[in-house]
Enzyme design. Sequence first.
Site, PDB file in Angstrom:
ATOM      1  N   ALA A  66       0.863  -1.188   0.000  1.00  0.00           N
ATOM      2  CA  ALA A  66       0.000   0.000   0.000  1.00  0.00           C
ATOM      3  C   ALA A  66       0.893   1.230   0.000  1.00  0.00           C
ATOM      4  CB  ALA A  66      -0.890  -0.008   1.235  1.00  0.00           C
ATOM      5  N   GLY A 109       0.668  -5.078   1.013  1.00  0.00           N
ATOM      6  CA  GLY A 109      -0.631  -5.135   0.350  1.00  0.00           C
ATOM      7  C   GLY A 109      -0.574  -5.821  -1.015  1.00  0.00           C
ATOM      8  N   GLU A 112      -0.856  -9.380  -0.150  1.00  0.00           N
ATOM      9  CA  GLU A 112      -2.223  -9.603   0.346  1.00  0.00           C
ATOM     10  C   GLU A 112      -3.239  -9.590  -0.785  1.00  0.00           C
ATOM     11  OE1 GLU A 112      -1.748  -6.341   3.243  1.00  0.00           O
ATOM     12  OE2 GLU A 112      -2.410  -7.793   4.736  1.00  0.00           O
ATOM     13  N   GLU A 132       5.437  -5.197   6.825  1.00  0.00           N
ATOM     14  CA  GLU A 132       4.807  -4.084   7.556  1.00  0.00           C
ATOM     15  C   GLU A 132       5.453  -3.823   8.913  1.00  0.00           C
ATOM     16  OE1 GLU A 132       3.254  -6.545   6.009  1.00  0.00           O
ATOM     17  OE2 GLU A 132       1.580  -5.773   4.808  1.00  0.00           O
TER      18      GLU A 132
END
Length: 257
Positions: A66, A109, A112, A132
């Site tokens: 992200a 992300g 994911e 993260e």
Amino acid sequence: MKSSAVIEVIKKPPIAVIYLNRPEVLNALSDELIRSLADALEDIDRDDAIGATVIAGKGRAFAAGADIKGMVEATEEEMAKSDRLALWMRLWKAKKPVIAAVHGFVLGGGCEMVMGFDIIIASEDAEFGQPEILIGVMPGAGGTQRLTRAIGKHRAMELVLTGRRFSARQAYEWGLINRVVPREILFSEAQTLAVEIAKRPRVAVMRAKEAIKKAGDSSTEELTFERQLFYTLFSTEDQKEGMRAFLEKREPRFKGK
Ligand code: DAK
């Protein structure tokens, strides 16, 4: 469906191809990019000419996670209000099969996102990971749930708590991805598979996908639980320090609070 500045959509019936297209930031997944992708997948679901989609990344990575710039200064309340999970959930609600063809970094992300899709083909240079923790947070888009389901609790624990990356070969051996292929044939492998699936009876394909997800995917409740924990980290000093340090290209100094 038109391409936008951040994704490129190419329809080649019976399949569609979508490229993540922010190569200057390793396809960092901004809200705008996720929204465009969700719109494109919903359009494909409505398009009778298309039976399956391939998603790939432009540039040297699939996606490095992200967009940290878009989150760094957010408060817990702002994160909770933004309801990003609802936006991401739209991706995984696609009715037609989505095949991820990944290369380079497949992180945070990015990892994911593809774990929530249906088939993952990686090139030999792909590097996966949930980094993260290194920027003061934790996975928030299904990483703790889908990675654990795919490779087991102990491996997932080590990877999420250290933030270490792992190779495509390792991902394959652990059962996270379908196959590893040389970079030169990554796209053609994914495309051939998508065409094969797109030629199968459409309704049966969609029902089979739905049924398999019921057996092997995370529930909305599990994803919501993870997301709530993720948001709480935006009230910690370590989240601010971790993300600022990344953007300022320096080592973070974590305080444990
Ligand atoms: N965000 C923003 N910019 C990024 C980025 C990212 N994730 N990753 C890379 N970039 C930018 C860099 O800042 C750099 O920009 P400039 O300095 O050129 O302006 C450019 O891309 C090239 O990156 P590097 O210079 O760093 O390239 P290197 O080859 O040296 O390193 C790297 C590549 C992938 C190892 C490194 O860039 C890196 O560590 N990137 C960050 C990886 C990361 O921490 N990812 C996790 C982000 S957090 C949720 C939904 C999603 C999420 C959570 C919740 N909900 C639905 C609730 C997801 C969260 C995350 O993914």
